[in-house]
Design a protein around this motif. Sequence first.
Motif, PDB file in Angstrom:
ATOM      1  N   LYS A  18     -16.559 -48.486 -50.011  1.00  0.00           N
ATOM      2  CA  LYS A  18     -17.493 -49.740 -50.693  1.00  0.00           C
ATOM      3  C   LYS A  18     -17.535 -49.531 -52.101  1.00  0.00           C
ATOM      4  CE  LYS A  18     -21.135 -52.871 -49.163  1.00  0.00           C
ATOM      5  NZ  LYS A  18     -21.002 -53.470 -47.990  1.00  0.00           N
ATOM      6  N   THR A  40     -13.036 -53.479 -48.478  1.00  0.00           N
ATOM      7  CA  THR A  40     -12.386 -52.604 -47.659  1.00  0.00           C
ATOM      8  C   THR A  40     -13.519 -51.766 -46.810  1.00  0.00           C
ATOM      9  OG1 THR A  40     -11.979 -51.073 -49.385  1.00  0.00           O
ATOM     10  CG2 THR A  40     -10.182 -52.383 -48.834  1.00  0.00           C
ATOM     11  N   CYS A  89     -16.772 -52.017 -41.557  1.00  0.00           N
ATOM     12  CA  CYS A  89     -16.618 -53.543 -41.202  1.00  0.00           C
ATOM     13  C   CYS A  89     -15.605 -54.139 -40.202  1.00  0.00           C
ATOM     14  CB  CYS A  89     -16.445 -54.107 -42.556  1.00  0.00           C
ATOM     15  SG  CYS A  89     -16.628 -56.109 -42.754  1.00  0.00           S
ATOM     16  N   GLN A 134     -17.158 -51.794 -54.449  1.00  0.00           N
ATOM     17  CA  GLN A 134     -17.647 -52.573 -55.546  1.00  0.00           C
ATOM     18  C   GLN A 134     -19.048 -52.194 -55.752  1.00  0.00           C
ATOM     19  OE1 GLN A 134     -16.927 -52.732 -52.342  1.00  0.00           O
ATOM     20  NE2 GLN A 134     -18.188 -54.565 -51.008  1.00  0.00           N
TER      21      GLN A 134
END
Length: 527
Positions: free
Chosen positions: A300, A185, A189, A302
């Motif tokens: 971000k 997500t 981006c 991750q």
Amino acid sequence: MAASACRVLLVYPAFFGETFWNYSEVCKLLGARYTAAPLGLITVAAMLPDSWQVRLINRNTEELTEADIAWADMVMTGGMLLQQADTLDIIRRSQEQGKCAVVGGPDVTSSPHIYSGADFMVLGEAEGVIDKFTAAWEAGERSGRFEAEKFAIDVTKTPIPRFDLLKFDHYLYVGVQYSRGCPFTCEFCDIIELYGRVPRAKTNQQMLAELDRLHELGYRGHVDFVDDNLIGNKKAVKAFLPDLARWAKDRDYPFEFSTEASINLSDDTELMSLMRDANFFAVFVGIESPDPETLRLMRKKQNTRRNIAESIHKIYSYGMFVNAGFILGFDSEKESVADTMVELIEEAAIPLCVVGLLYALPGTQLTRRLEKEGRLHPQHDVFTPGDQCTHGLNFEPARPLREILLDYKNVLERVFDPVTYAKRLDRMISMLDRSGRPQELHRDDLRGKFGSMEKVHRIMSGLPAREVFWKTLTFSVKNKPAVMNSLLMLMAVYLHLGPYSRYAIGAAERRLAALDGPDLVPAVAAE
Ligand code: SF4
């Protein structure tokens, strides 16, 4: 009704100005004209009626002449934001010669208002609308707008791209695409806006048929999976990679692969083993920021709750080197960001880093938020020559612009200092485990030229801080011959990165000078 004849000129627009991505010195060294072949247009070419004649001109590698345009009934063009200026020029030139101009691709999909002068606009993924477009043309329509339903395209029906339209010797590598979309997500981006958050993958058979076609046409060497996140659908890619590995082994490894993947690749040893077995040699990873809070706020997640450097080292241990992206200009960035970013790059030992300034791309969550906050610059979606290294920050940043630009300059100066680069390369090479891999590139692989005495001489004589690079090279020749291809490639890449980083530093200095100037020159105009 059978389709009539139509002559279609596909024109891939030029990327104007110096960019991080054009690796001009590497192209010169290997005799190529440009880095990557235009995969999108050759995929569209495969969707056109069989009776239509198609030619391809890539403006990054060859001229577009009046005679080329005169040959065509329609000119199809389009690309990314960085190609906007040339796309508009191609539309203008085509119409001046009385030809119908058709535009498609990501930038027109995000910013259709910029291309309102084109005769046809094809928005979204071409598979969803190409039949309607060709039927309209056959019916005699000469203008219109076609928009594909978002995220609804079944890529298992996408035809094999027309690789036969490419002149392979013009490129450093050829791209293929396995999947579209990414489950994450990240606020900045545009991939998730254009292709959605549910990755859609091709079938194994379909993907191997594409590689078969490339192989039949005689291409050998570097193939890039252009997916924005190859591991977006881990289950699918884990089912595909063993077939890819078998395919490659049966043909004595004609290709070496690269791709982009999210950093959670490093948590999955099975996936890294499968990629190693399929002959992947490089992965681009978006790291973006060293600051966990900034990563959390840019969504971000991750990249948080992990030791990023250790994650990168893990990928090295599977024989793939990592190129990484970093960005400055986030709202929550701390004053210490330059130091922490450089420390992370050094600790992770990533030689090839794209360090850019945040750019609010059209249609993203970031752009929507900045618009609401009244912080977007007018003309924020209009291209000016350069890339995110020279023209980022198309909005009012939270930190003073001066501080961000000074930090940016600081990071570039330290990260691309030749000795620092060479030492990171040395540390990365010591961690790169290429055992169990095919040791030689295919004999027709363009990159094999790196190993010739003449090319080694040219690389070494072009490099500053030669003694540090020599040390790494001689150590590897004796002790780690399996890493030689990667090592020479990343040394050759510095022939581009060194001058390019100085160019980007110069652009930042001009923006800083404009801030000091008596009549505050707009930053982009100053460059
Ligand atoms: S991981 Fe990459 S492709 Fe996925 S949302 Fe983030 S920036 Fe986009």
